[in-house]
Enzyme design. Sequence first.
Site, PDB file in Angstrom:
ATOM      1  N   ASN A 153       0.208 -21.201 -22.942  1.00 26.32           N
ATOM      2  CA  ASN A 153       0.250 -22.234 -24.340  1.00 26.32           C
ATOM      3  C   ASN A 153       0.066 -21.585 -25.589  1.00 26.32           C
ATOM      4  OD1 ASN A 153      -2.855 -21.715 -25.014  1.00 26.32           O
ATOM      5  ND2 ASN A 153      -3.023 -22.932 -22.852  1.00 26.32           N
TER       6      ASN A 153
ATOM      7  N   LYS B  55     -18.242 -35.099 -20.055  1.00 23.66           N
ATOM      8  CA  LYS B  55     -18.154 -33.693 -19.964  1.00 23.66           C
ATOM      9  C   LYS B  55     -20.052 -32.196 -19.968  1.00 23.66           C
ATOM     10  CE  LYS B  55     -14.022 -32.350 -19.775  1.00 23.66           C
ATOM     11  NZ  LYS B  55     -12.135 -31.179 -19.811  1.00 23.66           N
TER      12      LYS B  55
END
Length: 408
Positions: free
Chosen positions: A209, A340
């Site tokens: 990326n 998370k």
Amino acid sequence: MNNRNILLGITGGVAAFKAAALASTLSQAGANVKVIMSAGAREFITPLTFQALTRERVYTDTFLEEDVEKIAHIDVADWADMVIVAPATANFIGKYAHGIADDMLTTTLLATTAPVYIAPAMNVNMYEHSAVLDNIATLDSRGVTFIEPGDGYLACGWVGKGRMAEPEDIFRFLSKEQKPALPYLKGKKVLITAGPTRETIDPVRFLSNRSSGKTGFALAQAAQDQGADVTLVSGPVQLDTPPGVKRIDVVSAKEMWEVVVPLFSEVDLAIKTAAVADYTPKETFRHKVKKSDEDLYIKMERTRDILAELGARKNKQILVGFAAETKNLNQYAEAKIKEKNLDMIVANNVNDTGVGFASDDNQITILRRDHELVKSDKKGKEELAYFLLEEIQPLFEGEDARVRESNR
């Protein structure tokens, strides 16, 4: 340094030419720069140079009063947020230490209440002379800050200590001096991840990326500057390791997991800026895949979610995640902080022009549990690092700390 009023004093040494680069760097950083030149400085470089670089009048004469409503040396002394003298000769240091005000620069320095920084430049024997050392000690006792000269070849032919610090080093020193103090970081163990990961397809190709790692590296430098013990786990990037930071290089998401997860139990704060791949090729080819007339299909499998694993293991640690999004920024950030088990999440829209991946600037939204969103203006990533670390500070104290304690 943006919008800071900086008075740059230049005295008579060959290093005066370096002051032009310093004036340019300060101006490009957004500072307002005014210059005072001694008679000796004008033997080496002209006032016109600094006028062109700063777009400001250059002061050379105590008695040259262009504005009859103002006393020039008082006006500029009051205007300054900080004063830097670079280069500073032995003669100037001696006069300043003894309160002599016989030119525009020394007169202004006696009138200012702004912090003063001095970058000496002279022959090594002069720098080590007891008179010079005594004068430096006198000024140091009065709160004047000295920027140490470097060692090396001097213009006079000697080799030793006495060459003026490089303009980029002076700029970094001054920038660091303007950063907020964050005493909560002193002695803390901080883990930061940065950069992209690369997921191998074959010996030639990989999936990755656009992450540059700049934000994570800026955070590592800022935390280390504040006295933290910083470990930086980085994917493949073209960045120098911040001084004093322990760096561990990894390539794939699997390698980052294997390094980060075991380290997490040892730290006080983890900031996960790395853009870790969500998927990796299920099969890695031993040889280069040759092109053909057929389409190529690569079967992908999920990588293990490092941030979710850290959230599940979290005990006393502060855990900060990042979310790089292209839409529904706040919605995704709010969901991620809960899913998370994060203490804070930092979100940014990487589709916004001039911020995000590979840019030197960024604009972020910060969300802490049970708090309102905090949005930053567009900032350079070094400035943004301090902004973020300031926003983390409440997590170590007060209400946030009590909530964390009750959830253990």
